[in-house]
Design a protein around this motif. Structure first.
Motif, PDB file in Angstrom:
ATOM      1  N   ASP A 156      -5.894  74.798  33.720  1.00  0.00           N
ATOM      2  CA  ASP A 156      -4.484  74.942  33.336  1.00  0.00           C
ATOM      3  C   ASP A 156      -3.575  74.087  34.232  1.00  0.00           C
ATOM      4  O   ASP A 156      -2.694  73.380  33.747  1.00  0.00           O
TER       5      ASP A 156
ATOM      6  N   SER B 130      -3.940  70.564  33.367  1.00  0.00           N
ATOM      7  CA  SER B 130      -3.303  70.279  32.073  1.00  0.00           C
ATOM      8  C   SER B 130      -1.789  70.127  32.222  1.00  0.00           C
ATOM      9  O   SER B 130      -1.187  69.267  31.586  1.00  0.00           O
ATOM     10  N   HIS B 131      -1.171  70.959  33.056  1.00  0.00           N
ATOM     11  CA  HIS B 131       0.288  70.853  33.215  1.00  0.00           C
ATOM     12  C   HIS B 131       0.667  69.474  33.726  1.00  0.00           C
ATOM     13  O   HIS B 131       1.708  68.930  33.380  1.00  0.00           O
TER      14      HIS B 131
ATOM     15  N   HIS C  70      -1.018  71.852  25.093  1.00  0.00           N
ATOM     16  CA  HIS C  70      -0.547  73.241  25.089  1.00  0.00           C
ATOM     17  C   HIS C  70      -0.195  73.692  23.669  1.00  0.00           C
ATOM     18  O   HIS C  70      -0.466  74.830  23.291  1.00  0.00           O
TER      19      HIS C  70
ATOM     20  N   HIS D   9      -6.125  81.137  28.138  1.00  0.00           N
ATOM     21  CA  HIS D   9      -5.348  79.891  28.026  1.00  0.00           C
ATOM     22  C   HIS D   9      -6.091  78.679  28.622  1.00  0.00           C
ATOM     23  O   HIS D   9      -6.234  77.638  27.972  1.00  0.00           O
TER      24      HIS D   9
ATOM     25  N   LEU E 273      -7.681  75.303  26.820  1.00  0.00           N
ATOM     26  CA  LEU E 273      -7.285  73.945  27.233  1.00  0.00           C
ATOM     27  C   LEU E 273      -8.498  73.074  27.541  1.00  0.00           C
ATOM     28  O   LEU E 273      -8.510  71.882  27.238  1.00  0.00           O
TER      29      LEU E 273
HETATM   30 ZN    ZN Z   1      -0.725  76.017  30.728  1.00  0.00          ZN
END
Ligand code: ZN
Ligand code: NZQ
Length: 381
Positions: A195, A198-199, A269, A283, A287
């Motif tokens: 996560d 990914s951000h 996302h 989540h 991803l």
């Molecule tokens: Zn995220």
């Protein structure tokens, strides 16, 4: 570099035992009554719940409780919280947990100041103009919800996982004590790492203007997260690795990395939220499935940045090698990398694409990401 406004009003109290001061921090804001929000019970498996209660009592902060927030948090639970907050006229919301708890606390904070249905804000039918103050004590680092104004909630009736964003729901103060995170499972540690990465990469790859400074921050965050994840999988009690992981997570989505960039968006996302909504996938796990597929589909649109990524992260000049190595690393730490790994059948793709295209439309990317385009991407997963 593009013009920008950077404003992040959240105070972070970072370090050992800081949860014991939460009553003092809340008292310093002049607040006397809060709604204490938490999840499925991880905070009661150690002394955290007692620490919080002791600190609130010590500073004469009255509290009402809302427990049972689930991962991929539900609108029905948010509505329960809004009712409690209104009935008891609480002055602030205190979330103790991971991103799902923090996001629920924020949605409750908004809904408590609104006479209509809080979902109106998620479907852009209403604008956030007021919210109760939010405080958090984080037990899991991934989303940076502790230092941003986002909240992502799933409407259990319509199966839409949508978000709101406003500086009014940036927590006033968040306690981040890496010691509280030593009990996070290896599985969730891996999802959290994905996560955070990914951000950083969403805007890194999609922005039309991306200054070197921003690229370097992103690369630094990713390197730190990869290194510390591997250390923590070996030794969950390594405080310094846990701390660097937590601080990197916060920097990944607190407004820093996109400041000065232009044209970026969050396609991974957008697609992942449908995996969570329709299959209740965690989540970060969703991803890990979407990102490699999207990268393979997208790479020619910004090949230079994909080559840079391969070089900086994996010492290769080849964009394809960069993608393959990231995918292999996701698998190595225990994240699923195909729809099949995540328990999603191929014949589920069409419904996922329809659901994701609705989110794309909400996020102003409906034309870039048509249903057919999303199907093309998911076929690669
Ligand atoms: Zn995220
Ligand atoms: O409910 P409990 O019992 O607390 O268990 C949780 C949950 O099962 C457990 N956990 C948390 N801290 C723990 C722990 N277990 C042992 N020890 C601890 N110290 O971990 C599980 C997952 O928690 P959750 O809060 O769901 O994880 P995360 O922080 O990854 O949050 C995910 C949610 O945040 C949203 C996601 O879509 C997802 O719904 N996001 C929020 C964002 C934001 N606000 O900016 C951005 C993100 O991109 C993301 O969309």
């Amino acid at each position: 570099m593009n013009d920008f406004t950077y404003y992040n009003p959240t105070k972070i109290e970072f370090g050992k035992e800081k949860q014991n001061n939460i009553g003092k921090y809340i008292e310093q804001s002049g607040i006397k009554k809060v709604l204490l929000v938490y999840g499925g019970g991880s905070i009661k498996k150690n002394t955290l719940y007692n620490d919080i209660v002791t600190s609130l009592n010590k500073h004469n902060i009255e509290f009402i409780e809302l427990s049972g927030v689930v991962s991929n948090p539900l609108l029905s639970k948010v509505n329960e919280g809004i009712l409690l907050a209104k009935e008891n006229t609480v002055e602030a919301i205190l979330g103790v947990g991971g991103g799902s708890v923090a996001d629920s606390a924020k949605a409750i904070a908004v809904g408590s100041k609104y006479d209509g249905d809080v979902w109106d804000f998620f479907i852009h039918k209403a604008q956030i103009t007021e919210a109760l103050p939010v405080f958090t004590v984080m037990t899991l680092s991934a989303t940076a919800s502790e230092m941003n104004g986002n909240s992502v909630v799933m409407n259990d009736e319509t199966k839409q996982k949508y978000s709101i964003a406003s500086v009014l729901i940036n927590p006033v103060l968040s306690v981040v004590n890496p010691q509280l995170m030593t009990t996070v499972s290896d599985e969730y540690l891996a999802y959290s790492a994905v996560d955070i990465i990914s951000h950083c990469i969403e805007v890194y790859f999609t922005a039309t203007t991306h200054p070197h400074f921003n690229s370097r921050i992103v690369e630094s965050i990713i390197k730190t997260v990869m290194e510390t994840t591997e250390i923590l999988l070996e030794n969950p009690n390594d405080y310094d690795a846990r701390a660097e992981f937590a601080w990197s997570a916060i920097q990944g989505l607190n407004g820093l990395t996109p400041a000065g960039t232009a044209g970026g968006n969050f396609p991974n996302h957008m697609i992942e939220h449908s995996l969570s909504a329709l299959y209740n996938v965690a989540h970060g796990a969703g991803l890990a499935v979407v990102i490699p597929a999207w990268m393979k589909w997208y790479k020619e649109q910004n090949r230079a940045q994909f080559e840079r990524f391969a070089k900086e992260l994996f010492a290769s000049d080849d964009a394809e090698v960069g993608i393959a190595k990231l995918e292999a690393w996701f698998a190595k730490i225990g994240a699923p990398i195909t729809l099949k790994d995540a328990g999603i059948p191929r014949d589920g793709i069409e419904a996922l694409a329809i659901n994701a295209n609705e989110t794309a439309t909400m996020w102003g990317m409906g034309e870039l990401y048509s249903k057919d385009t999303i199907i093309e991407i998911l076929e690669k997963a």
